[in-house]
Design an enzyme around this catalytic site. Structure first.
Site, PDB file in Angstrom:
ATOM      1  N   GLY A  13       0.816  -1.215   0.000  1.00 34.78           N
ATOM      2  CA  GLY A  13       0.000   0.000   0.000  1.00 34.78           C
ATOM      3  C   GLY A  13       0.844   1.257   0.000  1.00 34.78           C
ATOM      4  O   GLY A  13       2.083   1.201   0.083  1.00 34.78           O
ATOM      5  N   ASP A  14       0.167   2.395  -0.160  1.00 36.53           N
ATOM      6  CA  ASP A  14       0.804   3.720  -0.133  1.00 36.53           C
ATOM      7  C   ASP A  14       1.867   3.896  -1.213  1.00 36.53           C
ATOM      8  O   ASP A  14       2.844   4.621  -1.032  1.00 36.53           O
ATOM      9  CB  ASP A  14       1.431   3.996   1.262  1.00 36.53           C
ATOM     10  N   GLU A  15       1.679   3.248  -2.331  1.00 38.94           N
ATOM     11  CA  GLU A  15       2.658   3.344  -3.422  1.00 38.94           C
ATOM     12  C   GLU A  15       2.569   4.684  -4.141  1.00 38.94           C
ATOM     13  O   GLU A  15       3.517   5.084  -4.836  1.00 38.94           O
ATOM     14  CB  GLU A  15       2.432   2.202  -4.442  1.00 38.94           C
ATOM     15  N   LYS A  17      -0.889   5.585  -5.441  1.00 35.12           N
ATOM     16  CA  LYS A  17      -2.008   5.309  -6.368  1.00 35.12           C
ATOM     17  C   LYS A  17      -2.836   6.565  -6.637  1.00 35.12           C
ATOM     18  O   LYS A  17      -3.204   6.853  -7.772  1.00 35.12           O
ATOM     19  CB  LYS A  17      -2.907   4.202  -5.778  1.00 35.12           C
ATOM     20  N   GLY A  41      -5.804   5.768   2.157  1.00 37.55           N
ATOM     21  CA  GLY A  41      -5.510   7.197   2.236  1.00 37.55           C
ATOM     22  C   GLY A  41      -4.725   7.524   0.977  1.00 37.55           C
ATOM     23  O   GLY A  41      -3.562   7.157   0.862  1.00 37.55           O
ATOM     24  N   HIS A  42      -5.388   8.132   0.014  1.00 40.18           N
ATOM     25  CA  HIS A  42      -4.764   8.398  -1.288  1.00 40.18           C
ATOM     26  C   HIS A  42      -4.502   9.889  -1.428  1.00 40.18           C
ATOM     27  O   HIS A  42      -5.423  10.693  -1.428  1.00 40.18           O
ATOM     28  CB  HIS A  42      -5.673   7.888  -2.416  1.00 40.18           C
ATOM     29  N   GLN A 222      -5.036  -0.248  -1.028  1.00 40.84           N
ATOM     30  CA  GLN A 222      -4.046  -1.126  -0.389  1.00 40.84           C
ATOM     31  C   GLN A 222      -3.047  -1.620  -1.435  1.00 40.84           C
ATOM     32  O   GLN A 222      -2.791  -0.908  -2.387  1.00 40.84           O
ATOM     33  CB  GLN A 222      -4.738  -2.308   0.340  1.00 40.84           C
TER      34      GLN A 222
HETATM   35  P1  GDP Z   1      -1.570   5.752  -2.035  1.00 38.29           P
HETATM   36  O1  GDP Z   1      -2.258   5.251  -0.823  1.00 38.29           O
HETATM   37  O2  GDP Z   1      -1.033   4.655  -2.884  1.00 38.29           O
HETATM   38  O3  GDP Z   1      -2.390   6.718  -2.852  1.00 38.29           O
HETATM   39  O4  GDP Z   1      -0.282   6.564  -1.516  1.00 38.29           O
HETATM   40  P2  GDP Z   1      -0.253   7.591  -0.251  1.00 38.29           P
HETATM   41  O5  GDP Z   1      -0.907   8.840  -0.654  1.00 38.29           O
HETATM   42  O6  GDP Z   1      -0.711   6.926   0.980  1.00 38.29           O
HETATM   43  O7  GDP Z   1       1.304   7.761  -0.075  1.00 38.29           O
HETATM   44  C1  GDP Z   1       2.126   8.256  -1.078  1.00 38.29           C
HETATM   45  C2  GDP Z   1       2.852   9.506  -0.546  1.00 38.29           C
HETATM   46  O8  GDP Z   1       3.935   9.809  -1.371  1.00 38.29           O
HETATM   47  C3  GDP Z   1       1.974  10.754  -0.541  1.00 38.29           C
HETATM   48  O9  GDP Z   1       2.360  11.562   0.529  1.00 38.29           O
HETATM   49  C4  GDP Z   1       2.323  11.417  -1.873  1.00 38.29           C
HETATM   50  O10 GDP Z   1       2.116  12.825  -1.851  1.00 38.29           O
HETATM   51  C5  GDP Z   1       3.782  11.092  -1.973  1.00 38.29           C
HETATM   52  N1  GDP Z   1       4.301  10.932  -3.348  1.00 38.29           N
HETATM   53  C6  GDP Z   1       3.704  10.379  -4.411  1.00 38.29           C
HETATM   54  N2  GDP Z   1       4.550  10.286  -5.456  1.00 38.29           N
HETATM   55  C7  GDP Z   1       5.715  10.805  -5.028  1.00 38.29           C
HETATM   56  C8  GDP Z   1       7.013  10.967  -5.643  1.00 38.29           C
HETATM   57  O11 GDP Z   1       7.242  10.582  -6.772  1.00 38.29           O
HETATM   58  N3  GDP Z   1       7.992  11.525  -4.863  1.00 38.29           N
HETATM   59  C9  GDP Z   1       7.769  11.930  -3.586  1.00 38.29           C
HETATM   60  N4  GDP Z   1       8.793  12.454  -2.917  1.00 38.29           N
HETATM   61  N5  GDP Z   1       6.575  11.782  -2.981  1.00 38.29           N
HETATM   62  C10 GDP Z   1       5.575  11.221  -3.680  1.00 38.29           C
HETATM   63  P1  IMO Z   2      -3.774   2.636   0.720  1.00 37.20           P
HETATM   64  O1  IMO Z   2      -4.957   2.440  -0.214  1.00 37.20           O
HETATM   65  C1  IMO Z   2      -1.125   0.898   3.723  1.00 37.20           C
HETATM   66  C2  IMO Z   2      -2.880  -2.123   6.394  1.00 37.20           C
HETATM   67  C3  IMO Z   2      -3.016  -1.751   7.853  1.00 37.20           C
HETATM   68  C4  IMO Z   2      -2.877  -3.111   8.493  1.00 37.20           C
HETATM   69  C5  IMO Z   2      -3.612  -4.022   7.505  1.00 37.20           C
HETATM   70  C6  IMO Z   2      -5.062  -4.306   7.876  1.00 37.20           C
HETATM   71  O2  IMO Z   2      -3.646   4.016   1.241  1.00 37.20           O
HETATM   72  O3  IMO Z   2      -2.530   2.100   0.097  1.00 37.20           O
HETATM   73  P2  IMO Z   2      -7.307  -2.880   7.818  1.00 37.20           P
HETATM   74  O4  IMO Z   2      -7.669  -1.602   8.477  1.00 37.20           O
HETATM   75  O5  IMO Z   2      -7.415  -2.862   6.325  1.00 37.20           O
HETATM   76  O6  IMO Z   2      -8.032  -4.065   8.401  1.00 37.20           O
HETATM   77  O7  IMO Z   2      -5.746  -3.097   8.178  1.00 37.20           O
HETATM   78  O8  IMO Z   2      -3.578  -3.343   6.270  1.00 37.20           O
HETATM   79  N1  IMO Z   2      -3.509  -1.160   5.452  1.00 37.20           N
HETATM   80  C7  IMO Z   2      -2.826  -0.298   4.692  1.00 37.20           C
HETATM   81  N2  IMO Z   2      -1.504  -0.029   4.634  1.00 37.20           N
HETATM   82  N3  IMO Z   2      -1.976   1.500   2.874  1.00 37.20           N
HETATM   83  C8  IMO Z   2      -3.299   1.232   2.902  1.00 37.20           C
HETATM   84  O9  IMO Z   2      -4.161   1.739   1.999  1.00 37.20           O
HETATM   85  C9  IMO Z   2      -3.788   0.320   3.870  1.00 37.20           C
HETATM   86  N4  IMO Z   2      -5.002  -0.158   4.188  1.00 37.20           N
HETATM   87  C10 IMO Z   2      -4.818  -1.073   5.141  1.00 37.20           C
HETATM   88  O10 IMO Z   2      -1.985  -0.876   8.263  1.00 37.20           O
HETATM   89  O11 IMO Z   2      -1.529  -3.509   8.508  1.00 37.20           O
HETATM   90 MG    MG Z   3      -2.212   5.470   1.267  1.00 32.07          MG
END
Ligand code: GDP
Ligand code: IMO
Ligand code: MG
Length: 421
Positions: A13-15, A17, A41-42, A222
């Site tokens: 997750g948190d790549e 997206k 959390g996107h 995720q």
């Molecule tokens: P998601 O859940 O896959 O949408 O990713 P998140 O929003 O949770 O986490 C990605 C974080 O990396 C966010 O704070 C973005 O603003 C940040 N981000 C995205 N792309 C880049 C990048 O290429 N470089 C940097 N430094 N930050 C980035």
């Molecule tokens: P995005 O879409 C990162 C993780 C939680 C926990 C496990 C199970 O922003 O990438 P849950 O509440 O789903 O039952 O928790 O999954 N987790 C994530 N980690 N990014 C997320 O979403 C996540 N959604 C759930 O931290 O380890």
């Molecule tokens: Mg996220």
């Protein structure tokens, strides 16, 4: 007949997206979510503003495109109301653009309490969930006890009362102290708010749109390593985060899936408990965390950090049938003199490049070391601006992963994105 393109996280997750869905939205007519809920959390950044979306698809900011919350999503009306109201306050009224599937399941206040109670009961073995009631809501869905958005138009009060009674019995059996009075009141008000949005039979809407030649992007939440079947079980979420989840979470036939965008960070992070073979506990790990601002978009929790894991990435590419890769946050590696990539695992004297059943401390990652580029990538506007070492890193990854990297992100802003073809 058009096909649905899918964008999926390949790690934990948190790549990034949200950012890329926003960037790709101009290519599409409709953007949808198909699984997960407000555990997501996107983050999106543009015009100096930052937005974090949880239940609302990330296509909401680009020129009035239709966004759909699909049947596979679990929706908390209260968190949704707060999210929609925050957007409205910043000048983005989404009431007409956003449609919600009648078949999406509702997260009840008692689901949230049950999530906390289950975690407390697990003690040290807790999953480290986001505490949003995701597991209990999907549990009710699978055990055929869930409440759906469409029920709001039917015998809602009766169904809600029955579910609440059942949940309270479960919470008491876990000896968990709780008080939902205030939460419940707000939640019931949020149900009224939800009625401002159009509830749809999304499987019909989606398939009719495809037949009419409309293009659709499905936004995963995720990541593959958190998938209920293929992730690092039991430290996973409760939905199918993989490409197949798009078929069940939207009602799209497998043959109507088009491009599969697999998104990954140039390194690796994980939030919550569970195995992480390439995790770093040293200064490099700290550096990745501080430069990458690796703190949860929703919970603010510190994300664990480590080197990129190609064993895990190959597995994710295989499970999802990824056709194009998207690499994020390469700029975070700008000042590392040496960059490491895990190419195989050594487990009890045996070397494997296959992601194993048991992922635990007996895994020793085998690393290939590559020279860093020691240059800032964040101002790069095209591939021509990339330093040689970064070009070599990209070429190395493409060869290892046998899949083209077509989009590169070098900063959080919408414009810090390089599309290669
Ligand atoms: P998601 O859940 O896959 O949408 O990713 P998140 O929003 O949770 O986490 C990605 C974080 O990396 C966010 O704070 C973005 O603003 C940040 N981000 C995205 N792309 C880049 C990048 O290429 N470089 C940097 N430094 N930050 C980035
Ligand atoms: P995005 O879409 C990162 C993780 C939680 C926990 C496990 C199970 O922003 O990438 P849950 O509440 O789903 O039952 O928790 O999954 N987790 C994530 N980690 N990014 C997320 O979403 C996540 N959604 C759930 O931290 O380890
Ligand atoms: Mg996220």
């Amino acid at each position: 007949m058009q096909k649905v393109d899918v964008l999926l996280g390949l790690q934990w997750g948190d790549e990034g997206k949200g950012k890329v869905v926003d960037v790709l939205t101009p290519r599409y007519d409709i953007v949808t979510r198909f699984q997960g809920g407000p555990n997501a959390g996107h983050t999106l950044e543009f015009d100096g503003q930052k937005y974090v979306l949880r239940s609302i698809p990330s296509g909401i900011f680009q020129g009035g495109k239709i966004n759909i919350i699909g049947n596979g999503v679990v929706l908390d009306p209260l968190l949704f109301m707060k999210e929609a109201q925050e957007l409205a306050a910043s000048g983005h009224d989404i009431t007409r653009q956003l449609k919600i599937s009648r078949k999406a399941h509702l997260i009840l206040p008692t689901h949230r309490i049950l999530d906390a109670a289950n975690e407390a009961a697990k003690g040290a073995g807790k999953i480290g969930t986001t505490g949003k009631g995701i597991g209990p809501t999907y549990t009710d869905k699978i055990s055929r006890n869930g409440l759906r958005v469409g029920d709001i138009e039917l015998n809602f009060a009766e169904k809600y009362a029955a579910a609440k009674t059942r949940h309270e019995k479960m919470i008491r059996s876990l000896n968990y102290d709780y008080d939902i009075t205030a939460l419940e009141q707000e939640w019931l008000q949020a149900i009224e708010f939800l009625k401002k949005f159009e509830f749809i039979d999304s499987e019909h809407v989606v398939n009719n749109a495809l037949r009419a030649g409309k293009s659709i992007l499905a936004e995963g939440a995720q990541g593959t390593l958190l998938d209920i079947d293929f992730g690092s079980y039991p430290f996973v979420t409760s939905s199918n985060t993989i490409c197949a989840g798009c078929c069940t979470g939207l009602g799209v036939a497998p043959r109507n899936i088009g491009e599969v965008f697999g998104i990954f960070k140039a390194y690796c992070t994980r939030v919550g408990s569970g195995p992480f073979p390439t995790e770093l506990f040293d200064a490099d790990g700290e550096k990745l965390c501080s430069i990458g601002h690796e703190f949860g978009a929703v919970t603010g929790r510190r994300r664990r950090t480590g080197w990129i894991d190609l064993v895990a990435l190959k597995y994710s590419i295989m499970i999802n049938g990824v056709t194009q890769l998207i690499m994020m946050k390469s700029d975070v590696l700008d000042t590392f003199p040496v960059i490491k990539a895990c190419t195989a695992y050594e487990i009890g004297g045996r070397v494997t490049s296959e992601f194993p059943f048991e992922i635990d401390d007996t895994i020793h990652p085998i690393y290939k070391e590559l020279p860093g580029w020691n240059t800032s990538l964040s101002e790069c506007k095209s591939e021509a601006d990339f330093p040689k070492e970064f070009k070599d890193y990209i070429a190395f990854l493409e060869k290892e992963l046998e899949t083209p990297i077509t989009i590169l992100s070098v900063g959080p802003d919408r414009h810090q994105t390089i599309v290669r073809k």
